[in-house]
Each structure stands twice: as C-alpha cells, then as structure tokens.
Design an enzyme around this catalytic site. Structure first.
Site, PDB file in Angstrom:
ATOM      1  N   ASP A  40      42.471  39.305  47.667  1.00  0.00           N
ATOM      2  CA  ASP A  40      41.063  39.505  47.367  1.00  0.00           C
ATOM      3  C   ASP A  40      40.192  39.085  48.548  1.00  0.00           C
ATOM      4  O   ASP A  40      39.259  39.786  48.910  1.00  0.00           O
ATOM      5  CB  ASP A  40      40.657  38.765  46.087  1.00  0.00           C
ATOM      6  CG  ASP A  40      41.030  37.280  46.100  1.00  0.00           C
ATOM      7  OD1 ASP A  40      41.730  36.831  47.034  1.00  0.00           O
ATOM      8  OD2 ASP A  40      40.629  36.561  45.173  1.00  0.00           O
TER       9      ASP A  40
ATOM     10  N   LYS B  63      45.773  34.628  41.297  1.00  0.00           N
ATOM     11  CA  LYS B  63      45.160  35.452  40.297  1.00  0.00           C
ATOM     12  C   LYS B  63      44.073  36.325  40.886  1.00  0.00           C
ATOM     13  O   LYS B  63      43.742  37.382  40.349  1.00  0.00           O
ATOM     14  CB  LYS B  63      44.541  34.591  39.191  1.00  0.00           C
ATOM     15  CG  LYS B  63      45.496  33.719  38.448  1.00  0.00           C
ATOM     16  CD  LYS B  63      44.752  32.857  37.451  1.00  0.00           C
ATOM     17  CE  LYS B  63      45.661  31.834  36.837  1.00  0.00           C
ATOM     18  NZ  LYS B  63      44.947  30.850  36.059  1.00  0.00           N
ATOM     19  N   GLY B  64      43.485  35.898  41.966  1.00  0.00           N
ATOM     20  CA  GLY B  64      42.299  36.552  42.512  1.00  0.00           C
ATOM     21  C   GLY B  64      42.431  38.026  42.809  1.00  0.00           C
ATOM     22  O   GLY B  64      41.489  38.786  42.632  1.00  0.00           O
TER      23      GLY B  64
ATOM     24  N   ASP C  73      39.961  33.944  53.814  1.00  0.00           N
ATOM     25  CA  ASP C  73      38.958  32.917  54.045  1.00  0.00           C
ATOM     26  C   ASP C  73      39.442  32.014  55.186  1.00  0.00           C
ATOM     27  O   ASP C  73      39.431  32.423  56.338  1.00  0.00           O
ATOM     28  CB  ASP C  73      38.762  32.145  52.733  1.00  0.00           C
ATOM     29  CG  ASP C  73      37.523  31.275  52.694  1.00  0.00           C
ATOM     30  OD1 ASP C  73      37.113  30.762  53.736  1.00  0.00           O
ATOM     31  OD2 ASP C  73      36.973  31.080  51.591  1.00  0.00           O
TER      32      ASP C  73
ATOM     33  N   LYS D  64      36.277  36.829  55.442  1.00  0.00           N
ATOM     34  CA  LYS D  64      35.242  35.835  55.736  1.00  0.00           C
ATOM     35  C   LYS D  64      35.634  35.101  57.023  1.00  0.00           C
ATOM     36  O   LYS D  64      36.098  33.959  56.994  1.00  0.00           O
ATOM     37  CB  LYS D  64      35.112  34.864  54.558  1.00  0.00           C
ATOM     38  CG  LYS D  64      33.844  34.039  54.576  1.00  0.00           C
ATOM     39  CD  LYS D  64      33.820  32.958  53.516  1.00  0.00           C
ATOM     40  CE  LYS D  64      33.610  33.473  52.118  1.00  0.00           C
ATOM     41  NZ  LYS D  64      33.395  32.367  51.151  1.00  0.00           N
TER      42      LYS D  64
ATOM     43  N   ARG E 106      35.621  35.708  37.219  1.00  0.00           N
ATOM     44  CA  ARG E 106      36.553  36.740  37.691  1.00  0.00           C
ATOM     45  C   ARG E 106      36.217  38.110  37.095  1.00  0.00           C
ATOM     46  O   ARG E 106      36.464  39.130  37.713  1.00  0.00           O
ATOM     47  CB  ARG E 106      37.994  36.407  37.303  1.00  0.00           C
ATOM     48  CG  ARG E 106      38.599  35.232  38.013  1.00  0.00           C
ATOM     49  CD  ARG E 106      40.091  35.128  37.680  1.00  0.00           C
ATOM     50  NE  ARG E 106      40.663  33.858  38.044  1.00  0.00           N
ATOM     51  CZ  ARG E 106      41.087  33.541  39.265  1.00  0.00           C
ATOM     52  NH1 ARG E 106      40.985  34.415  40.241  1.00  0.00           N
ATOM     53  NH2 ARG E 106      41.611  32.368  39.506  1.00  0.00           N
TER      54      ARG E 106
ATOM     55  N   PHE F 251      29.638  31.128  48.875  1.00  0.00           N
ATOM     56  CA  PHE F 251      30.651  31.081  47.819  1.00  0.00           C
ATOM     57  C   PHE F 251      30.470  32.295  46.918  1.00  0.00           C
ATOM     58  O   PHE F 251      29.475  32.417  46.217  1.00  0.00           O
ATOM     59  CB  PHE F 251      30.593  29.785  47.010  1.00  0.00           C
ATOM     60  CG  PHE F 251      31.889  29.537  46.301  1.00  0.00           C
ATOM     61  CD1 PHE F 251      32.912  28.858  46.937  1.00  0.00           C
ATOM     62  CD2 PHE F 251      32.114  30.044  45.028  1.00  0.00           C
ATOM     63  CE1 PHE F 251      34.141  28.665  46.299  1.00  0.00           C
ATOM     64  CE2 PHE F 251      33.327  29.856  44.392  1.00  0.00           C
ATOM     65  CZ  PHE F 251      34.342  29.168  45.037  1.00  0.00           C
TER      66      PHE F 251
ATOM     67  N   ASP G 287      36.987  33.738  41.684  1.00  0.00           N
ATOM     68  CA  ASP G 287      36.507  32.791  40.682  1.00  0.00           C
ATOM     69  C   ASP G 287      35.906  31.539  41.296  1.00  0.00           C
ATOM     70  O   ASP G 287      36.054  31.267  42.483  1.00  0.00           O
ATOM     71  CB  ASP G 287      37.672  32.358  39.787  1.00  0.00           C
ATOM     72  CG  ASP G 287      38.607  31.383  40.495  1.00  0.00           C
ATOM     73  OD1 ASP G 287      38.823  30.274  39.970  1.00  0.00           O
ATOM     74  OD2 ASP G 287      39.139  31.724  41.573  1.00  0.00           O
TER      75      ASP G 287
END
Length: 179
Positions: free
Chosen positions: A99, A42-43, A102, A130, A164, A151, A158
């Site tokens: 998005d 969803k991000g 990481d 990141k 979001r 974070f 989210d």
C-alpha cells in the site's frame, strides 16, 4: 470517521486510474513470465484486490503479514513476520504488492528474505510512495503516486486498525492521532 479526515488527498476516481495504469504496465511487463503477486497484509488488501483484477495475464497470489509498526505511527525498526507465504516462490517472478513505501525498513527486510528463496525475479509495486520518510535505500519498480509526509489513511491504510475502509486516501487530523 469522516470528521477525523483533514483533507482527501486521492479520491476514488484517481485511485481507480492509478490501479488501471499499474495493472496495464504489469500485464505488459510480465506477459511471458510466471507472475506471483505477494500482498503484504493488512494494508495492501484493497490495493491487491483491485490490482489483481486490473492485471490481464495469468498470475498467482499469496499473502504475508509483516509488521514493524504495531499500533503506533512510527516504525519500530524491528520487522516481525506474523504470517509467511503458503507456497514456495522458487522460479516465480515475484511482485510484492504494498500500500505504501514509507521508511522502507519493513520492505527492505522483506526483499532480503524473499530474495534468499530463489525467485526468478523480485520486484516491488507500491500504490503510494513517501520518499521524504525513507530510512533505507529502496525504490519501487511500480508506483501509483508520491505522497507528502503526512499521516494518511484509507483504501487499506490505517491508524490503530481504523480507517482502512475509507474509499479514498485522506490525511488524518492530528487530533484523531492524539485521541
């Protein structure tokens, strides 16, 4: 929501500039290609919506839902495909739109899976990178900006399905994570 944000890391104007820059570069690089944007939900929904409007060449879109986080803040290391693509990617020039890059665990598995499906090419675009959190060797071809090891939420990102809808990228307070 605003009270849970320690600091705005990237404001709305900066996000718009990043998307514009990425859209222009992708449009140039794929001008004679059969571009398919694959959004990892969803991000990436907000990034995808804005990016596809910033791309000035014909392109197709599709969506996947892939998870390795659940409701936590750390990757589980186990990647689960919740919704697969609706179309065959064979002979498409596929650009995965994310998005944030990481740990890289989820995207590394996704790239391996999609490569086996015969795309003409397969590249990765991430709004946020990141690198301090990387667990596997993976690099994006298109990057909006690097972000610190904090974070972050907003603009599609989210924590436990919240935040979001913030129009910026912010650092979430530890107290919001622990409540």
């Amino acid at each position: 929501m605003q009270a849970d944000i320690e600091k705005v890391l990237i404001n709305e104007e900066e996000l718009a500039e990043m998307i514009k820059r990425l859209g222009a570069q992708i449009s140039e690089d794929y001008k004679d290609k059969n571009l398919l944007l694959v959004s990892v939900l969803k991000g990436s929904v907000v990034t995808m919506a804005d990016l596809m409007r910033a791309i000035t060449i014909p392109c197709s879109i599709d969506f996947m839902v892939v998870s390795s986080y659940g409701k936590g803040t750390e990757t589980s290391g186990s990647v689960k495909i919740i919704k697969d693509l609706d179309i065959s990617i064979k002979d498409y020039d596929v650009l995965i739109v994310e998005d944030i890059l990481d740990s890289g665990v989820t995207l590394s598995s996704l790239i391996e899976l999609l490569s086996s499906r015969g795309p003409a090419s397969l590249k990765l675009c991430t709004l946020l990178d990141k690198p301090d959190r990387r667990k596997v060797d993976i690099k994006a071809h298109y990057v909006g900006t690097k972000v610190p090891d904090a974070f972050i939420v907003g603009y599609g990102l989210d924590y436990a399905e919240k935040y979001r809808n913030l129009p910026y990228i912010g650092i979430l307070k530890d107290s919001a994570i622990n409540k």
